[in-house]
Design an enzyme around this catalytic site. Structure first.
Site, short mmCIF file in Angstrom:
data_model
loop_
_atom_site.label_atom_id
_atom_site.label_comp_id
_atom_site.label_asym_id
_atom_site.label_seq_id
_atom_site.Cartn_x
_atom_site.Cartn_y
_atom_site.Cartn_z
N GLU A 21 -1.58 -8.71 4.30
CA GLU A 21 -1.56 -9.09 5.72
C GLU A 21 -2.95 -9.22 6.32
OE1 GLU A 21 -2.07 -4.70 6.10
OE2 GLU A 21 -1.06 -6.04 4.69
N HIS A 70 -3.64 -5.06 0.81
CA HIS A 70 -3.09 -5.43 2.12
C HIS A 70 -3.10 -6.95 2.29
CE1 HIS A 70 -2.61 -1.52 4.19
NE2 HIS A 70 -3.48 -1.13 3.28
N CYS A 110 0.83 -1.20 0.00
CA CYS A 110 0.00 0.00 0.00
C CYS A 110 0.87 1.26 0.00
CB CYS A 110 -0.99 -0.04 1.16
SG CYS A 110 -2.36 1.12 0.96
#
Length: 223
Positions: A206, A204, A110
């Protein structure tokens, strides 16, 4: 050993304490660990120390976070651009430059992808709609890989990804090519066209279950 850059925030509260803190959402180290790596946090530091930090790592992740200060890419601040995080900008740009110089495997997530673009002379769109629809909540959309790219080698199919951003790549930095797009044409991944393991993703990973992008970084770091 995968270094991950961190936030630097004031007046963070935990237990009975309220202090300045270098912090990182746990999804980042957990994703590194799930992909088989060891995670090390890299809080903002003097940029002159970046090369020494990079020399101790096998891979680098530049994490998401606040908007890049527009002066970094020669633009005036627009009304919807967030407040600057100058210590992070300076430190993470130095980390990126050191990693590129050393040939260290690098993943920008990002903000990290946007900083990679800025580090190589690119520019950003300061606001787009549709990629952060609910404040404080991740959405999802589909990204389509560019055939033959590093990213497509990791994720060859169209994939639904967790997303939360309101800025995006505008002009690509020197040596970067787009390797994935959203349905509205937004550049969703970038990589170097000259080889080496350097990848930026606008979403993202994660926040999702797919470890393939981080797994690619960890394998490159192990090599």
């Amino acid at each position: 050993m995968i270094g991950v850059s961190t936030y630097l925030e004031s007046a963070v509260r935990w237990g009975v304490w309220e202090l300045d803190a270098a912090l990182l959402p746990a999804g980042y180290p957990r994703l590194v660990q799930r992909a088989g790596g060891l995670a090390a946090m890299l809080p903002p530091d003097d940029p002159t120390h970046a090369a020494a930090a990079v020399a101790r790592l096998d891979g680098l992740v530049v994490a998401g976070g606040p908007d890049v200060e527009p002066v970094r890419y020669g633009a005036e601040r627009e009304p919807r651009t967030g407040p600057p995080a100058r210590a992070r900008d300076a430190w993470e740009l130095a980390l990126i430059e050191a990693a590129l110089a050393a040939g260290l495997p690098l993943l920008g997530i990002c903000r990290g992808m946007q900083l990679l673009n800025v580090a190589l002379g690119g520019t950003l769109v300061q606001h787009i709609d549709g990629h952060a629809e609910v404040v404080g909540a991740f959405g999802t959309h589909t990204v389509k890989p560019v055939p033959g790219s590093l990213y497509a080698g990791l994720v060859p199919e169209e994939a639904s990804v967790p997303t939360y951003h309101h800025q995006a790549v505008d002009r690509l930095g020197a040596g970067l090519v787009a390797s994935a797009y959203a349905g509205d044409g937004t550049v969703e991944a970038v990589e170097l066209d000259s080889g080496g393991w350097v990848l930026g993703v606008q979403w993202h990973p994660e926040m999702g279950r797919d470890v393939r992008v981080m797994g690619g970084l960890v394998r490159a770091a192990a090599d």
